[in-house]
Design an enzyme around this catalytic site. Structure first.
Site, mmCIF file in Angstrom:
data_model
loop_
_atom_site.group_PDB
_atom_site.id
_atom_site.type_symbol
_atom_site.label_atom_id
_atom_site.label_comp_id
_atom_site.label_asym_id
_atom_site.label_seq_id
_atom_site.Cartn_x
_atom_site.Cartn_y
_atom_site.Cartn_z
ATOM 1 N N HIS A 160 -12.235 1.607 -4.522
ATOM 2 C CA HIS A 160 -11.334 0.793 -5.381
ATOM 3 C C HIS A 160 -12.175 -0.338 -5.619
ATOM 4 C CE1 HIS A 160 -7.258 2.494 -4.712
ATOM 5 N NE2 HIS A 160 -8.140 3.207 -3.512
ATOM 6 N N ASP B 284 -2.425 -1.471 -3.788
ATOM 7 C CA ASP B 284 -2.621 -0.112 -4.318
ATOM 8 C C ASP B 284 -1.398 0.559 -4.395
ATOM 9 O OD1 ASP B 284 -3.563 2.400 -4.451
ATOM 10 O OD2 ASP B 284 -4.583 2.517 -2.459
ATOM 11 N N TYR C 173 0.804 -1.182 -0.001
ATOM 12 C CA TYR C 173 -0.077 0.178 -0.022
ATOM 13 C C TYR C 173 0.835 1.400 -0.071
ATOM 14 C CZ TYR C 173 -3.343 3.539 1.641
ATOM 15 O OH TYR C 173 -4.329 4.412 1.654
#
Length: 262
Positions: A253, A150, A107
């Site tokens: 998302h 991500d 992330y």
């Protein structure tokens, strides 16, 4: 061994536990990598996931912020987690599957709103994080590995709804794209999603700010699945589950999938 993997920024695994259960029940990936779990590890609601066969988990947690987890039907062992840029954030965890494949779940920091490290500390932290990722892969070349998460960067012109309008917007600026390219090159990573879907607009994130995200379709491809060159040819069936963005009380998302025949 064939398996399907998905990556999803869930934006609170406790708040959206039902959505994770829905995804696992309907799509049944063998491995699910979650980001922005916003939970200490001991507070992640595992009971419902385990009931669906996801008995294996590795995670790094943090109360209210960040957090990454890997849920798997396939046996795996914890392979560590790095605190790149020394931010003290739970942004990376790795696991090795029983078939020997190493999975990195990242992330990457979002970087704030101003793409200038002199004016915006968060942007500098993002660039530093990416630089240390690059250096780590230079120092130890990954093999038989998959990197997902991500990454908070949409690198290609067709990864955003309007390339020219977003050139000065954090997530699509040239300096971020270049930093991500250096990470990719350092690890000999292949963008599996674009290997399978080489052309056309493709997004995995749509802002909550849009009144009708689907109609406006002002998306960005921030969520990625990469594989090292030695196994990238085994990847196929990449897709974005766009419909999940329209589920009740959704994450902003959508999950991204890929399958591997190894």
């Amino acid at each position: 061994m064939s398996f399907t993997l998905a990556t999803w920024n869930i934006n609170s695994v406790r708040l959206r536990e039902a959505l994770v259960v829905k995804l696992l029940g309907e799509e049944a990936p063998d491995v699910l990598c979650l980001q922005e779990c916003k939970s200490p590890v001991d507070k992640i609601p595992l009971e419902g996931f385990r009931a669906l066969g996801y008995e294996h988990i590795v995670a790094r947690g943090q109360k209210g912020y960040n957090g990454v987890a890997i849920l798997s039907k396939i046996p795996m062992v914890d392979a560590g987690g790095e605190d790149y840029a020394a931010l003290g954030h739970a942004r990376h965890v790795a696991a090795k599957l029983a078939n020997g494949v190493l999975i990195h779940n990242f992330y990457v920091p979002a970087g704030g709103d101003e793409p200038d490290r002199e004016k915006n500390e968060k942007f500098g932290q993002k660039l530093d994080y990416l630089t240390q990722m690059r250096d780590a892969f230079h120092a130890e070349a990954p093999q038989k590995a998959i990197l997902v998460g991500d990454l908070n960067i949409a690198p290609r012109e067709d990864d955003v709804w309007d390339h020219k309008k977003l050139l000065k917007i954090v997530s699509h600026t040239p300096v971020e794209v270049e930093h991500l390219a250096q990470v990719q090159e350092a690890g000999n990573w292949v963008d599996v999603t674009r290997q399978d879907i080489p052309t056309g607009k493709l997004y995995s994130w749509w802002s909550y700010r849009a009144k009708d995200w689907d109609a406006a379709d002002k998306g960005r491809r921030l969520d990625h699945i990469w594989a090292t060159g030695d196994i990238s040819s085994a990847a196929h069936a990449s897709r974005v589950l766009r419909a999940a963005r329209g589920w009740e009380k959704p994450s902003d998302h959508a999950p991204v999938f890929a399958s591997f025949d190894l």
